[in-house]
Design a protein around this motif. Structure first.
Motif, PDB file in Angstrom:
ATOM      1  N   VAL A   1      -8.615 -56.011 -19.331  1.00  0.00           N
ATOM      2  CA  VAL A   1      -7.458 -56.808 -19.100  1.00  0.00           C
ATOM      3  C   VAL A   1      -6.146 -56.527 -19.913  1.00  0.00           C
ATOM      4  O   VAL A   1      -5.210 -56.503 -19.756  1.00  0.00           O
ATOM      5  CB  VAL A   1      -7.771 -58.303 -19.107  1.00  0.00           C
ATOM      6  N   TYR A   2      -6.486 -56.111 -21.093  1.00  0.00           N
ATOM      7  CA  TYR A   2      -5.461 -55.955 -22.646  1.00  0.00           C
ATOM      8  C   TYR A   2      -4.859 -54.406 -21.886  1.00  0.00           C
ATOM      9  O   TYR A   2      -3.741 -54.319 -22.102  1.00  0.00           O
ATOM     10  CB  TYR A   2      -6.272 -55.743 -23.763  1.00  0.00           C
ATOM     11  N   ALA A   3      -5.675 -53.566 -21.479  1.00  0.00           N
ATOM     12  CA  ALA A   3      -5.180 -52.261 -20.989  1.00  0.00           C
ATOM     13  C   ALA A   3      -4.098 -52.308 -19.952  1.00  0.00           C
ATOM     14  O   ALA A   3      -3.141 -51.767 -19.982  1.00  0.00           O
ATOM     15  CB  ALA A   3      -6.167 -51.307 -20.876  1.00  0.00           C
ATOM     16  N   ILE A   4      -4.434 -53.102 -19.149  1.00  0.00           N
ATOM     17  CA  ILE A   4      -3.583 -53.407 -17.731  1.00  0.00           C
ATOM     18  C   ILE A   4      -2.297 -53.938 -18.312  1.00  0.00           C
ATOM     19  O   ILE A   4      -1.305 -53.517 -17.744  1.00  0.00           O
ATOM     20  CB  ILE A   4      -4.289 -54.240 -16.708  1.00  0.00           C
ATOM     21  N   ILE A   5      -2.531 -54.994 -19.195  1.00  0.00           N
ATOM     22  CA  ILE A   5      -1.140 -55.690 -19.553  1.00  0.00           C
ATOM     23  C   ILE A   5      -0.383 -54.823 -20.429  1.00  0.00           C
ATOM     24  O   ILE A   5       0.948 -54.862 -20.217  1.00  0.00           O
ATOM     25  CB  ILE A   5      -1.671 -57.038 -20.208  1.00  0.00           C
ATOM     26  N   THR A   6      -0.907 -54.264 -21.356  1.00  0.00           N
ATOM     27  CA  THR A   6      -0.084 -53.247 -22.211  1.00  0.00           C
ATOM     28  C   THR A   6       0.483 -51.862 -21.625  1.00  0.00           C
ATOM     29  O   THR A   6       1.522 -51.647 -22.069  1.00  0.00           O
ATOM     30  CB  THR A   6      -0.918 -52.871 -23.590  1.00  0.00           C
ATOM     31  N   SER A   7      -0.361 -51.280 -20.573  1.00  0.00           N
ATOM     32  CA  SER A   7       0.133 -50.036 -20.025  1.00  0.00           C
ATOM     33  C   SER A   7      -0.113 -50.185 -18.710  1.00  0.00           C
ATOM     34  O   SER A   7      -1.177 -49.477 -18.158  1.00  0.00           O
ATOM     35  CB  SER A   7      -0.287 -48.924 -20.778  1.00  0.00           C
ATOM     36  N   PRO A   8       0.565 -50.814 -17.702  1.00  0.00           N
ATOM     37  CA  PRO A   8       0.088 -50.916 -16.213  1.00  0.00           C
ATOM     38  C   PRO A   8       0.127 -49.538 -15.495  1.00  0.00           C
ATOM     39  O   PRO A   8      -0.493 -49.179 -14.682  1.00  0.00           O
ATOM     40  CB  PRO A   8       0.779 -52.074 -15.777  1.00  0.00           C
ATOM     41  N   GLU A   9       1.042 -48.623 -15.971  1.00  0.00           N
ATOM     42  CA  GLU A   9       1.204 -47.349 -15.327  1.00  0.00           C
ATOM     43  C   GLU A   9      -0.013 -46.597 -15.752  1.00  0.00           C
ATOM     44  O   GLU A   9      -0.403 -45.893 -14.806  1.00  0.00           O
ATOM     45  CB  GLU A   9       2.546 -46.733 -15.660  1.00  0.00           C
ATOM     46  N   ARG A  10      -0.189 -46.707 -16.888  1.00  0.00           N
ATOM     47  CA  ARG A  10      -1.532 -45.848 -17.513  1.00  0.00           C
ATOM     48  C   ARG A  10      -2.629 -46.234 -16.740  1.00  0.00           C
ATOM     49  O   ARG A  10      -3.760 -45.577 -16.178  1.00  0.00           O
ATOM     50  CB  ARG A  10      -1.554 -45.933 -18.763  1.00  0.00           C
ATOM     51  N   ALA A  11      -3.014 -47.455 -16.601  1.00  0.00           N
ATOM     52  CA  ALA A  11      -4.028 -48.121 -15.936  1.00  0.00           C
ATOM     53  C   ALA A  11      -4.043 -47.748 -14.401  1.00  0.00           C
ATOM     54  O   ALA A  11      -5.298 -47.437 -14.024  1.00  0.00           O
ATOM     55  CB  ALA A  11      -4.141 -49.664 -15.919  1.00  0.00           C
ATOM     56  N   ALA A  12      -2.899 -47.545 -13.724  1.00  0.00           N
ATOM     57  CA  ALA A  12      -2.703 -47.571 -12.315  1.00  0.00           C
ATOM     58  C   ALA A  12      -3.174 -45.698 -12.203  1.00  0.00           C
ATOM     59  O   ALA A  12      -3.922 -45.540 -11.220  1.00  0.00           O
ATOM     60  CB  ALA A  12      -1.508 -47.725 -11.904  1.00  0.00           C
ATOM     61  N   ASP A  13      -2.773 -45.293 -13.090  1.00  0.00           N
ATOM     62  CA  ASP A  13      -3.085 -43.525 -12.829  1.00  0.00           C
ATOM     63  C   ASP A  13      -4.760 -43.346 -13.261  1.00  0.00           C
ATOM     64  O   ASP A  13      -5.333 -42.519 -12.379  1.00  0.00           O
ATOM     65  CB  ASP A  13      -2.288 -42.742 -14.242  1.00  0.00           C
ATOM     66  N   ILE A  14      -5.471 -44.261 -14.057  1.00  0.00           N
ATOM     67  CA  ILE A  14      -6.783 -44.069 -14.198  1.00  0.00           C
ATOM     68  C   ILE A  14      -7.612 -44.589 -13.066  1.00  0.00           C
ATOM     69  O   ILE A  14      -8.322 -43.877 -12.567  1.00  0.00           O
ATOM     70  CB  ILE A  14      -7.220 -44.761 -15.549  1.00  0.00           C
ATOM     71  N   VAL A  15      -6.939 -45.605 -12.520  1.00  0.00           N
ATOM     72  CA  VAL A  15      -7.742 -46.089 -11.362  1.00  0.00           C
ATOM     73  C   VAL A  15      -7.634 -45.056 -10.194  1.00  0.00           C
ATOM     74  O   VAL A  15      -8.589 -44.839  -9.494  1.00  0.00           O
ATOM     75  CB  VAL A  15      -7.294 -47.488 -10.854  1.00  0.00           C
ATOM     76  N   GLN A  16      -6.537 -44.522 -10.037  1.00  0.00           N
ATOM     77  CA  GLN A  16      -6.252 -43.583  -8.910  1.00  0.00           C
ATOM     78  C   GLN A  16      -6.938 -42.212  -9.261  1.00  0.00           C
ATOM     79  O   GLN A  16      -7.504 -41.796  -8.338  1.00  0.00           O
ATOM     80  CB  GLN A  16      -4.715 -43.079  -9.006  1.00  0.00           C
ATOM     81  N   ALA A  17      -7.023 -41.671 -10.443  1.00  0.00           N
ATOM     82  CA  ALA A  17      -8.189 -40.746 -10.785  1.00  0.00           C
ATOM     83  C   ALA A  17      -9.425 -40.818 -10.560  1.00  0.00           C
ATOM     84  O   ALA A  17     -10.312 -40.065 -10.126  1.00  0.00           O
ATOM     85  CB  ALA A  17      -7.945 -40.426 -12.333  1.00  0.00           C
ATOM     86  N   VAL A  18     -10.112 -42.116 -10.913  1.00  0.00           N
ATOM     87  CA  VAL A  18     -11.429 -42.466 -10.508  1.00  0.00           C
ATOM     88  C   VAL A  18     -11.825 -42.606  -9.120  1.00  0.00           C
ATOM     89  O   VAL A  18     -12.561 -42.195  -8.586  1.00  0.00           O
ATOM     90  CB  VAL A  18     -11.666 -43.818 -11.294  1.00  0.00           C
ATOM     91  N   TRP A  19     -10.768 -43.112  -8.360  1.00  0.00           N
ATOM     92  CA  TRP A  19     -10.969 -43.309  -6.835  1.00  0.00           C
ATOM     93  C   TRP A  19     -10.770 -41.917  -6.299  1.00  0.00           C
ATOM     94  O   TRP A  19     -11.611 -41.676  -5.485  1.00  0.00           O
ATOM     95  CB  TRP A  19      -9.694 -43.999  -6.245  1.00  0.00           C
ATOM     96  N   ASP A  20     -10.190 -41.028  -6.598  1.00  0.00           N
ATOM     97  CA  ASP A  20     -10.033 -39.553  -6.254  1.00  0.00           C
ATOM     98  C   ASP A  20     -11.316 -38.966  -6.615  1.00  0.00           C
ATOM     99  O   ASP A  20     -11.987 -38.105  -5.579  1.00  0.00           O
ATOM    100  CB  ASP A  20      -8.841 -38.633  -6.910  1.00  0.00           C
ATOM    101  N   ILE A  21     -11.912 -38.957  -7.710  1.00  0.00           N
ATOM    102  CA  ILE A  21     -13.123 -38.527  -8.103  1.00  0.00           C
ATOM    103  C   ILE A  21     -14.330 -39.113  -6.940  1.00  0.00           C
ATOM    104  O   ILE A  21     -15.323 -38.361  -6.684  1.00  0.00           O
ATOM    105  CB  ILE A  21     -13.582 -38.795  -9.455  1.00  0.00           C
ATOM    106  N   ILE A  22     -14.311 -40.338  -6.789  1.00  0.00           N
ATOM    107  CA  ILE A  22     -15.315 -41.121  -5.816  1.00  0.00           C
ATOM    108  C   ILE A  22     -15.348 -40.527  -4.410  1.00  0.00           C
ATOM    109  O   ILE A  22     -16.300 -39.811  -3.929  1.00  0.00           O
ATOM    110  CB  ILE A  22     -15.285 -42.423  -6.071  1.00  0.00           C
TER     111      ILE A  22
END
Length: 55
Positions: free
Chosen positions: A18-39
């Motif tokens: 939650v802290y990571a999403i609140i402080t840097s939502p763009e970075r969190a979205a990039d991480i989620v996108q990368a994980v989704w691409d890997i899966i």
């Protein structure tokens, strides 16, 4: 692991996410996108592997 320690670690992980999403939502979205691409790529490759076995 004792149940209490496991529950505390889960809450700490949740709080960090939650802290990571609140402080840097763009970075969190990039991480989620990368994980989704890997899966997605993993499932695609597994499907291609089994398809090649069937031929």
């Amino acid at each position: 692991m004792p149940k209490n320690i496991k529950q505390i670690l889960i809450w700490l992980l949740f709080g960090f996410i939650v802290y990571a999403i609140i402080t840097s939502p763009e970075r969190a979205a990039d991480i989620v996108q990368a994980v989704w691409d890997i899966i997605a790529t993993g499932f695609k490759n597994i499907g291609e592997f089994f398809s090649s076995l069937m031929e």
